[in-house]
Design a protein around this motif. Sequence first.
Motif, short mmCIF file in Angstrom:
data_model
loop_
_atom_site.label_atom_id
_atom_site.label_comp_id
_atom_site.label_asym_id
_atom_site.label_seq_id
_atom_site.Cartn_x
_atom_site.Cartn_y
_atom_site.Cartn_z
N GLU A 1 -13.63 0.59 30.81
CA GLU A 1 -14.13 0.04 32.06
C GLU A 1 -15.47 -0.64 31.87
O GLU A 1 -16.38 -0.08 31.27
N GLY A 2 -15.55 -1.84 32.37
CA GLY A 2 -16.81 -2.58 32.30
C GLY A 2 -17.78 -2.03 33.32
O GLY A 2 -17.49 -1.10 34.05
N CYS A 3 -18.94 -2.64 33.34
CA CYS A 3 -19.95 -2.23 34.30
C CYS A 3 -19.72 -2.96 35.61
O CYS A 3 -19.39 -4.13 35.63
N ALA A 4 -19.89 -2.25 36.72
CA ALA A 4 -19.61 -2.82 38.02
C ALA A 4 -20.65 -3.85 38.44
O ALA A 4 -20.40 -4.67 39.31
N ARG B 1 -20.83 1.67 31.40
CA ARG B 1 -20.23 2.90 31.90
C ARG B 1 -19.60 3.76 30.81
O ARG B 1 -20.30 4.39 30.05
#
Lengths: 173, 278
Positions: free
Chosen positions: A133-136, A145
């Motif tokens: 998951e990438g960073c939001a 993350r």
Amino acid sequence: MFRLANHPIDPAPLRRELASEDCGGFVFFEGRVRDHHEGREVTGLYYEAYRELAEKEGCRLVREIALKHGVRAAAMHATGGLVPGDLAVWVGAAAAHREEAFVACRELIDAIKARVPIWKRESYVGGSSGWVEGCACAAGHGDGRRTPSSMTSGIPTATTSSDAADSGRSTTS
Amino acid sequence: MNSALHGLLLAGGKSSRMGCDKASMVFGDDGLTQAGRALRLLRQFCGPVYLSLREGQPVPAGGEGVPVLRDAPGGQGPLAGILAAFRQARGAAWLVMACDLPLVRPGVLARLVARYAEDPLLPFVAYASALDGLPEPLCAVYGPSAFPVLGRHAARGHFCPRRILREESVPLLALPEVDTGALTNVNTPQDVAGARIGAREVRVAWFGRLAEQRGLREESVATTAKTAGEFLREMSDRHRLGLDPGVVRVAVNDEFAPDAHPLQTGDRVVFLAPFAGG
């Protein structure tokens, strides 16, 4: 111009399209699949895109950045299953001088990672796999993350003519 | 009301996704079971009303005393029930309704009945789905002339009423404006939460990790949520997805949508986990 295509992607047409006699600097970045991540041996990646929105947002980003820096820009991203060494993403920027081309290329790859709805599943030696998951946030600092160490190690390459440069040995962007 | 019109409540589904008999469930505040509520609705428009059940299936709560038509052995799905009805009363027109449509109000049936009354030679009077425009065969009028048509399809192994209505190019009615979500069916206990009057019916597409968590790529959902943000929280709670509204974004109709974006029936919603392209 932003394109999504099933692996393998061929950036040659985009390269030809961007190259122009009034552009003395052409920078492009190739994000390739790396065989390791956070100490684990990676056997493959699977990219899944929300195509309708990814293409729309990708095109918006390319236009935005081209306009902002006065460059010609284009990008494409692979979907589906890839293995280490495969080309995952290609971003190119051509300008009269190298400065704008470098900046625009860097900005575009960061923006694509942060804002285009594409997700990545990594498979590891031993058969396990997981969604990375990438960073939001939209800061464009790449993976975050769950994967705090950036996977970006590709270095943009430039030439002083419209002749495209070697991509060097960049890994997953 | 209309003595020529017969009512048929289809309650022979196996309710496998619900884990219990859908027809015997109570959804509304009126305390009526699905079967009881639907039968009351059908009685407003029909003379005799029948309950369609599988062979050997017990009568659902709320259906006591109602004449039962058993599916002919070898038949398949709702078509078996509809064919059994025509064998019971060949010359009748049948107002057919599935028992898992808790949002149907009298106005929805009234429009079907009125259209059929205008032209009793019509074999089918059905609505178009508000979601995909396809025929809605399980809340429809089947005129006497439908019987041979259905029989012909069944003989060719076509048992899907939706497909049959499509192939027959049946002209479809639009659902009443206030009832566009009326034909939302209820298949899981989670749907029950959304099955209230005023619910919107949206389509949700799932991607990446969220598709895996949800175990689905696409679904139709009835919701009372009014905005994209409310819907995100509702779906997260309903399916225990742990979607953090600060992290997961929402797209509606292939565009990023702010929390306050109003939801409408027919919208396509996607929840967006943080991206990981490149």
